[in-house]
Write a protein that holds these residues in place. Structure first.
Motif, PDB file in Angstrom:
ATOM      1  N   LEU A  17       7.178   9.019   2.050  1.00 22.69           N
ATOM      2  CA  LEU A  17       6.368   7.718   2.339  1.00 22.69           C
ATOM      3  C   LEU A  17       5.207   7.914   1.004  1.00 22.69           C
ATOM      4  CD1 LEU A  17       3.878   6.069   4.350  1.00 22.69           C
ATOM      5  CD2 LEU A  17       2.659   7.208   2.483  1.00 22.69           C
ATOM      6  N   ASN A  73       0.896  -1.053   0.105  1.00 24.08           N
ATOM      7  CA  ASN A  73       0.096  -0.373   0.091  1.00 24.08           C
ATOM      8  C   ASN A  73       1.078   1.644   0.041  1.00 24.08           C
ATOM      9  OD1 ASN A  73      -2.663  -1.017   0.060  1.00 24.08           O
ATOM     10  ND2 ASN A  73      -2.051  -1.632   1.851  1.00 24.08           N
ATOM     11  N   ASN A  74       1.792   1.084   0.001  1.00 24.85           N
ATOM     12  CA  ASN A  74       3.102   1.985   0.527  1.00 24.85           C
ATOM     13  C   ASN A  74       4.245   1.875   0.489  1.00 24.85           C
ATOM     14  OD1 ASN A  74       4.103   2.213   2.881  1.00 24.85           O
ATOM     15  ND2 ASN A  74       1.900   2.769   3.595  1.00 24.85           N
ATOM     16  N   GLU A 100       3.757   6.941   9.139  1.00 27.56           N
ATOM     17  CA  GLU A 100       4.946   6.765   9.126  1.00 27.56           C
ATOM     18  C   GLU A 100       4.989   5.652  10.649  1.00 27.56           C
ATOM     19  OE1 GLU A 100       5.828  11.240   9.383  1.00 27.56           O
ATOM     20  OE2 GLU A 100       7.595   9.950  10.470  1.00 27.56           O
ATOM     21  N   VAL A 153      -4.934  -1.341   6.682  1.00 28.39           N
ATOM     22  CA  VAL A 153      -4.494  -0.506   5.401  1.00 28.39           C
ATOM     23  C   VAL A 153      -3.773   0.932   6.732  1.00 28.39           C
ATOM     24  CG1 VAL A 153      -4.483   0.822   3.617  1.00 28.39           C
ATOM     25  CG2 VAL A 153      -5.695  -1.128   3.593  1.00 28.39           C
ATOM     26  N   MET A 154      -3.237   0.989   6.198  1.00 30.39           N
ATOM     27  CA  MET A 154      -2.208   2.077   7.295  1.00 30.39           C
ATOM     28  C   MET A 154      -0.678   2.949   6.104  1.00 30.39           C
ATOM     29  SD  MET A 154      -2.013   1.537  11.142  1.00 30.39           S
ATOM     30  CE  MET A 154      -1.209   2.773  11.434  1.00 30.39           C
ATOM     31  N   ASN A 155      -1.410   4.122   6.173  1.00 33.02           N
ATOM     32  CA  ASN A 155      -0.222   5.043   5.501  1.00 33.02           C
ATOM     33  C   ASN A 155      -0.136   6.111   6.115  1.00 33.02           C
ATOM     34  OD1 ASN A 155      -0.332   3.583   2.398  1.00 33.02           O
ATOM     35  ND2 ASN A 155      -2.410   4.726   2.022  1.00 33.02           N
ATOM     36  N   ARG A 210       2.598   5.932  -1.742  1.00 34.00           N
ATOM     37  CA  ARG A 210       1.813   5.183  -1.906  1.00 34.00           C
ATOM     38  C   ARG A 210       1.004   4.618  -3.108  1.00 34.00           C
ATOM     39  NH1 ARG A 210      -3.541   7.920   1.533  1.00 34.00           N
ATOM     40  NH2 ARG A 210      -2.252   9.135   2.378  1.00 34.00           N
ATOM     41  N   GLN A 223       8.485   2.704   2.226  1.00 32.46           N
ATOM     42  CA  GLN A 223       8.337   4.220   2.885  1.00 32.46           C
ATOM     43  C   GLN A 223      10.095   4.469   3.095  1.00 32.46           C
ATOM     44  OE1 GLN A 223       6.789   4.864   6.803  1.00 32.46           O
ATOM     45  NE2 GLN A 223       5.063   3.513   6.205  1.00 32.46           N
TER      46      GLN A 223
END
Lengths: 111, 118
Positions: free
Chosen positions: A48, A30-31, B106, B102-104, A50, A33
């Protein structure tokens, strides 16, 4: 287990030059980093991106993401001696914020 | 502002001795908490994560255990250390999930504990 691979493992450049580090991952994300670690210290989050983004900028940092190739790159422009550190990519966002880290790139910037 | 404290910074322990590493977070509520281990010159490996008090998940089989007796306290333990437990242990936190999975966001890391088992 670690799924990320980073390239190169070590990078040595002169101040003012650009530094590019690459990262590959294996599973869907989903991302993606990027983190920085000074010697013997904790990690600091840099940026980050996405999974639906292709490029992102933050100051002297530029990150790209290619989900079709499962790869990302971190560009540090006009590097400084203070940028000397280890840089890690981490894939995340799939479950409760858990991160899967690459093996890291050790960047040395010579003054 | 949020801060994370991890101690001790360094630790030398004999094989077979117990271990207790502590991590606390300030300035946030119900954080997700994590323990990672970093072998020399390598990336981080997730050991445990917690989404709430007494809710601990283990990612890899090992000689270690984790507990979360309070909302912002995360403890890494062992009853008997092995030589292979040596490494750099990092605690981290993230904001709680807005929805499952789901997590976006840091992660914020502590300064780490360097454990040497002799």
């Amino acid at each position: 287990s670690q799924q990320g691979e980073e390239d190169p493992q070590a990078l040595s450049i002169q101040e003012g030059e650009n530094a590019t580090m690459n990262c590959s991952y294996k599973t869907s994300i989903n991302n993606l980093q990027w983190y920085r670690q000074n010697s013997g210290r904790g990690l600091v989050h840099l940026i980050l991106i996405r999974s639906n983004e292709r490029e992102k900028h933050s100051g002297r940092l530029r990150v790209t993401l290619d989900t079709s190739k499962k790869s990302s790159s971190l560009l540090i422009t006009a590097s400084r001696a203070a940028d000397t550190a280890s840089y890690f990519c981490a894939s995340g966002g799939t479950s409760y914020g858990k991160l899967t880290f690459g093996q890291g790139t050790i960047l040395t910037v010579h003054p | 502002s949020q801060t994370i404290h991890q101690w001790p910074a360094t630790l030398v322990q004999p094989v077979g001795s117990p271990l207790s590493l502590e991590c606390t977070v300030e300035g946030t509520s119900n954080p997700n908490l994590y323990w990672y281990r970093q072998a020399a010159g390598r990336g981080l490996q997730l050991l445990f994560y917690s989404i709430g008090i007494d809710q601990i998940s283990s990612e890899v089989p090992q000689n270690l255990s984790a507990s979360r007796p309070q909302d912002r306290q995360f403890i890494l333990s062992s009853k008997k250390l092995l030589l292979s437990d040596s490494g750099f242990y990092l605690c981290a936190w993230t904001e709680p999930s807005l929805r499952q999975g789901v997590m976006n966001t840091e992660a914020f890391f502590g300064q780490g504990t360097r454990l040497t088992v002799v």
